[in-house]
Design a protein around this motif. Sequence first.
Motif, PDB file in Angstrom:
ATOM      1  N   GLY A  35      -7.161  -2.926 -12.199  1.00 41.20           N
ATOM      2  CA  GLY A  35      -8.588  -3.448 -11.557  1.00 41.20           C
ATOM      3  C   GLY A  35      -8.541  -3.604 -10.399  1.00 41.20           C
ATOM      4  O   GLY A  35      -9.807  -3.939  -9.767  1.00 41.20           O
ATOM      5  N   GLY A  36      -7.353  -3.738  -9.576  1.00 46.47           N
ATOM      6  CA  GLY A  36      -7.461  -3.832  -8.205  1.00 46.47           C
ATOM      7  C   GLY A  36      -7.085  -5.292  -7.803  1.00 46.47           C
ATOM      8  O   GLY A  36      -7.182  -6.144  -8.106  1.00 46.47           O
ATOM      9  N   PHE A  37      -6.605  -5.119  -6.355  1.00 46.03           N
ATOM     10  CA  PHE A  37      -6.130  -6.540  -5.675  1.00 46.03           C
ATOM     11  C   PHE A  37      -7.424  -7.355  -5.351  1.00 46.03           C
ATOM     12  O   PHE A  37      -7.112  -8.559  -5.546  1.00 46.03           O
ATOM     13  N   GLU A  38      -8.526  -6.664  -4.935  1.00 43.68           N
ATOM     14  CA  GLU A  38      -9.322  -7.420  -4.631  1.00 43.68           C
ATOM     15  C   GLU A  38     -10.154  -8.217  -6.021  1.00 43.68           C
ATOM     16  O   GLU A  38     -10.453  -9.397  -5.669  1.00 43.68           O
ATOM     17  N   ALA A  39     -10.222  -7.665  -7.123  1.00 38.96           N
ATOM     18  CA  ALA A  39     -10.419  -8.372  -8.168  1.00 38.96           C
ATOM     19  C   ALA A  39      -9.517  -9.660  -8.432  1.00 38.96           C
ATOM     20  O   ALA A  39      -9.783 -10.802  -8.859  1.00 38.96           O
TER      21      ALA A  39
ATOM     22  N   ILE B  58       1.692  -7.769  -6.412  1.00 36.61           N
ATOM     23  CA  ILE B  58       2.001  -6.147  -6.426  1.00 36.61           C
ATOM     24  C   ILE B  58       0.663  -5.503  -6.677  1.00 36.61           C
ATOM     25  O   ILE B  58       0.809  -4.232  -5.836  1.00 36.61           O
ATOM     26  N   GLY B  59      -0.564  -6.154  -6.792  1.00 36.21           N
ATOM     27  CA  GLY B  59      -1.735  -5.487  -6.511  1.00 36.21           C
ATOM     28  C   GLY B  59      -1.769  -5.198  -4.919  1.00 36.21           C
ATOM     29  O   GLY B  59      -2.519  -3.947  -4.496  1.00 36.21           O
ATOM     30  N   PHE B  60      -1.394  -6.165  -4.228  1.00 39.04           N
ATOM     31  CA  PHE B  60      -1.399  -6.044  -2.857  1.00 39.04           C
ATOM     32  C   PHE B  60      -0.709  -4.934  -2.264  1.00 39.04           C
ATOM     33  O   PHE B  60      -1.196  -3.914  -1.352  1.00 39.04           O
ATOM     34  N   LEU B  61       0.559  -4.772  -2.962  1.00 36.20           N
ATOM     35  CA  LEU B  61       1.488  -3.684  -2.435  1.00 36.20           C
ATOM     36  C   LEU B  61       0.967  -2.269  -2.954  1.00 36.20           C
ATOM     37  O   LEU B  61       1.496  -1.506  -2.628  1.00 36.20           O
ATOM     38  N   GLY B  62       0.259  -2.234  -4.066  1.00 34.85           N
ATOM     39  CA  GLY B  62      -0.113  -1.051  -4.816  1.00 34.85           C
ATOM     40  C   GLY B  62      -1.248  -0.296  -4.178  1.00 34.85           C
ATOM     41  O   GLY B  62      -1.397  -0.192  -2.888  1.00 34.85           O
ATOM     42  N   ARG B  63      -2.053   0.589  -4.994  1.00 36.36           N
ATOM     43  CA  ARG B  63      -2.815   1.719  -4.418  1.00 36.36           C
ATOM     44  C   ARG B  63      -4.358   1.373  -5.033  1.00 36.36           C
ATOM     45  O   ARG B  63      -5.392   2.097  -4.751  1.00 36.36           O
ATOM     46  N   TYR B  64      -4.596   0.128  -5.863  1.00 36.69           N
ATOM     47  CA  TYR B  64      -5.845   0.163  -6.553  1.00 36.69           C
ATOM     48  C   TYR B  64      -6.721  -1.148  -5.909  1.00 36.69           C
ATOM     49  O   TYR B  64      -6.234  -2.185  -5.728  1.00 36.69           O
ATOM     50  N   GLY B  65      -7.954  -0.901  -5.560  1.00 36.08           N
ATOM     51  CA  GLY B  65      -8.812  -1.891  -4.999  1.00 36.08           C
ATOM     52  C   GLY B  65      -8.604  -1.969  -3.202  1.00 36.08           C
ATOM     53  O   GLY B  65      -7.893  -1.664  -2.905  1.00 36.08           O
TER      54      GLY B  65
ATOM     55  N   ARG C  72      -2.201  -2.059  -0.082  1.00 36.29           N
ATOM     56  CA  ARG C  72      -1.567  -1.380   0.987  1.00 36.29           C
ATOM     57  C   ARG C  72      -0.851  -0.055   0.858  1.00 36.29           C
ATOM     58  O   ARG C  72      -0.384   0.639   1.656  1.00 36.29           O
ATOM     59  N   LEU C  73      -0.827   0.367  -0.538  1.00 40.27           N
ATOM     60  CA  LEU C  73      -0.565   1.688  -0.784  1.00 40.27           C
ATOM     61  C   LEU C  73       1.179   2.022  -0.598  1.00 40.27           C
ATOM     62  O   LEU C  73       1.754   2.843  -0.232  1.00 40.27           O
ATOM     63  N   TRP C  74       1.666   0.684  -0.501  1.00 41.83           N
ATOM     64  CA  TRP C  74       3.122   0.608  -0.337  1.00 41.83           C
ATOM     65  C   TRP C  74       4.038   1.121  -1.511  1.00 41.83           C
ATOM     66  O   TRP C  74       5.423   1.404  -1.299  1.00 41.83           O
ATOM     67  N   LEU C  75       3.710   0.880  -2.627  1.00 43.66           N
ATOM     68  CA  LEU C  75       4.428   1.445  -3.843  1.00 43.66           C
ATOM     69  C   LEU C  75       3.988   2.652  -4.228  1.00 43.66           C
ATOM     70  O   LEU C  75       2.834   3.019  -4.475  1.00 43.66           O
ATOM     71  N   PRO C  76       4.715   3.606  -4.301  1.00 48.71           N
ATOM     72  CA  PRO C  76       4.464   5.115  -4.616  1.00 48.71           C
ATOM     73  C   PRO C  76       3.956   4.891  -6.180  1.00 48.71           C
ATOM     74  O   PRO C  76       4.319   4.181  -7.166  1.00 48.71           O
ATOM     75  N   SER C  77       3.048   6.069  -6.246  1.00 47.03           N
ATOM     76  CA  SER C  77       2.814   6.243  -7.752  1.00 47.03           C
ATOM     77  C   SER C  77       3.993   6.371  -8.739  1.00 47.03           C
ATOM     78  O   SER C  77       4.905   6.892  -8.429  1.00 47.03           O
TER      79      SER C  77
END
Length: 545
Positions: free
Chosen positions: A426-430, A478-485, A489-494
């Motif tokens: 759902g993304g970091f923003e949500a 985790i959402g902040f470090l991930g790629r959704y929303g 930060r896109l710091w966690l690879p797919s």
Amino acid sequence: MPAGSGFLRREVGLWGLTFVSLGSIIGSGWLLGALSAAQAAGPASVISWLLAGGMLALLALVHAELGTAYPVAGGTARFPGFAFGVLAGLTAGWAAWLQAVTIAPIEVEASLQYLNNIGWVRSHLGLLHADGTLSPAGLGFATLLMLLFTVINVQGVRRLTRSNTAVVLWKLAIPVLTVIVVAALTFQPSNFTAGGGFSPYGAHGIFAALPAGVVFSLQGFEQAIQLGGEARDPQRDLSRAVILAMLIGTVLYVLLQIVFIGGLDPRNLADGWAHPVGAGDFGPYATIAAAAGAGWLAVLLYADAFVSPAGTGLVYLGTSARLSYALARQGTLPPALSHLSRRGVPLYSIVLAFVAGELAFLPYPSWQSLVGLVTSATAIMYAFAPVSLTALRRRDPRHHRPYRLPAAGIAAPAAFVAANLVIYWGGFEATWKLLLAIGAGLALFAITVAHTPDRERPAVDWRASSWIWPWLIGLTLIGFLGRYGRGARLWLPSWIDLLVVIAFSLVVFAYAVSVAMDSERVRAAVDREKDPVGRQVRPLPGDPS
């Protein structure tokens, strides 16, 4: 029943419960979800529906056991309270109330957006401004619909379920007819490899489609659970209703996605899946039907575009009232919200749902941008159930369970992981916005407790609820470090990000179960909810519902 009596009336049968859940599942999502999913994942959006159906089916089975074992109103708020105390019940119930009380106005606005797409309505009534927000006329019509929902709910649960049953039969017939007609008249198998192939955006697109409307469309199976305190034979009917509604909804949505993709004009897919229907076409199935020469179906679709969302709004206004009623019964919201009218409904909670719905009509973004927030709130609510089920099985092992989740030792942790993945997608923003909203709920709880006499204040088991905030804050991080929303930060690879979510979820699950309240306190909490005539309540004479 005298006004203010402490127990709800058990008047709802199997089909009433099934249609409450199915009516929640079939709303604006069936008209808009396929388009949003296709834009996110292309033809692979079919996989998104199957994936979401499997994940939510697992959560539905968890709720089926809890609902039949502990049939109380507002069950999604009560089950965590039984296992972990009032703070857990408040957090789950507040997340559930936030999503439920928002869905009714979202569905109303979806209805008005469809109506405004008709030329005569747009030119003579002008329900929307150019930016998509409600005009004064639109606000007036929206308020009339919310008032209608309120009046029906105030009449009692039997009136609610009977009104909903008639609407659901219509809501089910039109999508089925759409599948048959589109498949017969304008199905292009080549569309499944057009615009970059079957999966133009890879696994990321499949996952991104889930909070873009797929999970939102399939959610709602728990509405029968929310009416558990008003079910005539909850131990027999609740599990059947939840499973049947989930099965019908998933099959229908998968078929709708298939015929949507196959029914598109191939020329719109030459440059990809960003605009699979023409610009300004708010009703994608109506556009396909008209292009195929089935103008009569387009007329039915525009009618259903009003009926389906409005029917869902009717149900959610009622179930959001049951949630605030449940929270008041727990002592976490003002006690007035647990007051019952002479018809046996939580009157002030229904009025609160109406007022909150009216506030939600303030200018806000599009349907697509709102569903991510609602989906994440729903997933937080769902996530409490598998943890509660495992804790209650261990702390209350002798409790009668008419339906038992198969392989619960594996299925319950898997269901918790599934809910956490939906929150992450759902993304970091949500997530961070929901974190603030839940904090506001805790502030309201503190105010309520401060004005409650000492002898009536609910006891807080801090140890049993010690896992909740580390879990929510950890998911947000985790959402902040991930790629959704936006803001991630896109710091966690797919794929590494998914492994992190899974590992974190399993650690939280194990710790939460270990700190649940002891058996004595669990049984005391459950015993307080028994109604005077027990769980098996005789149906009212002559009631066929």
